[in-house]
Design a protein around this motif. Structure first.
Motif, PDB file in Angstrom:
ATOM      1  N   MET A   1       0.887  -1.154   0.054  1.00 56.78           N
ATOM      2  CA  MET A   1      -0.142  -0.414  -0.242  1.00 56.78           C
ATOM      3  C   MET A   1       0.693   1.659   0.023  1.00 56.78           C
ATOM      4  SD  MET A   1      -3.546   0.977   1.814  1.00 56.78           S
ATOM      5  CE  MET A   1      -2.662   0.494   3.701  1.00 56.78           C
ATOM      6  N   VAL A  16      -4.191   9.509   1.946  1.00 53.71           N
ATOM      7  CA  VAL A  16      -4.938   7.730   2.402  1.00 53.71           C
ATOM      8  C   VAL A  16      -6.173   7.931   2.648  1.00 53.71           C
ATOM      9  CG1 VAL A  16      -4.259   5.608   2.720  1.00 53.71           C
ATOM     10  CG2 VAL A  16      -2.740   7.003   1.351  1.00 53.71           C
ATOM     11  N   ALA A  34      -3.898  -1.271  -2.594  1.00 56.46           N
ATOM     12  CA  ALA A  34      -4.418  -0.617  -3.153  1.00 56.46           C
ATOM     13  C   ALA A  34      -5.133  -0.319  -4.315  1.00 56.46           C
ATOM     14  CB  ALA A  34      -3.167   0.299  -3.935  1.00 56.46           C
ATOM     15  N   LEU A  39     -10.742   2.079  -0.314  1.00 56.86           N
ATOM     16  CA  LEU A  39      -9.227   2.127  -0.305  1.00 56.86           C
ATOM     17  C   LEU A  39      -9.482   3.461  -1.455  1.00 56.86           C
ATOM     18  CD1 LEU A  39      -6.309   2.181   1.105  1.00 56.86           C
ATOM     19  CD2 LEU A  39      -5.302   2.213  -1.017  1.00 56.86           C
ATOM     20  N   GLN A  40      -8.931   4.759  -1.289  1.00 59.28           N
ATOM     21  CA  GLN A  40      -9.216   5.970  -2.025  1.00 59.28           C
ATOM     22  C   GLN A  40      -7.301   7.134  -1.754  1.00 59.28           C
ATOM     23  OE1 GLN A  40     -11.787   8.286  -3.543  1.00 59.28           O
ATOM     24  NE2 GLN A  40     -12.540   7.554  -3.922  1.00 59.28           N
ATOM     25  N   VAL A  41      -6.274   6.839  -2.667  1.00 62.61           N
ATOM     26  CA  VAL A  41      -5.354   7.446  -2.731  1.00 62.61           C
ATOM     27  C   VAL A  41      -5.269   8.606  -3.759  1.00 62.61           C
ATOM     28  CG1 VAL A  41      -2.965   7.597  -3.275  1.00 62.61           C
ATOM     29  CG2 VAL A  41      -3.940   5.275  -2.287  1.00 62.61           C
TER      30      VAL A  41
END
Length: 127
Positions: A1, A16, A34, A39-41
């Motif tokens: 990640m 994140v 990821a 999950l959002q990056v």
């Protein structure tokens, strides 16, 4: 990640966000990293974290704190200087050493006009 950046002084915060409502979604984030749906990056120069509570627990440089909301995090390009060892995991291999005498010699050598054609002819005659 986790990710790697070639530079840390460009004025970009990595953000994140993880949203899980149950153990299955938490397992999805743990297993898929990821690529997990929860999950959002993102990246930004400023992040504002709001809450319906008056304060939230945060970690600043590894220290556990409680801060009043909203919490605003911002960054300025070049504001932080980070020194890291030259030889470290994930660092690109160093190029060959620079031979400054050769560089200076090339920089200050003067060729007469038309010399390139003479050099090619000499190279063709050489064994």
């Amino acid at each position: 990640m986790g990710g790697r950046r070639t530079r840390l002084d460009l004025g970009v915060l990595g953000v994140v966000g993880i949203r899980v409502n149950n153990a299955a979604q938490a397992a999805d984030v743990a297993l898929r990293g990821a690529r997990a749906a929860g999950l959002q990056v993102l990246t930004s120069q400023q992040v504002v974290i709001g809450s319906d509570t008056d304060s939230i627990p945060v970690a600043v440089d590894g220290e556990a704190l409680t801060m009043p909301t909203p919490v605003t995090c911002s960054i300025r390009p070049g504001a932080l200087r980070v020194l890291v060892p030259r030889i470290r995991p994930g660092a690109p291999a160093a190029g060959p050493p620079m031979h400054w005498r050769e560089v200076v010699s090339l920089a200050f050598s003067r060729r007469r006009p038309g010399r390139a054609a003479e050099d090619r002819a000499d190279a063709e005659r050489a064994p």
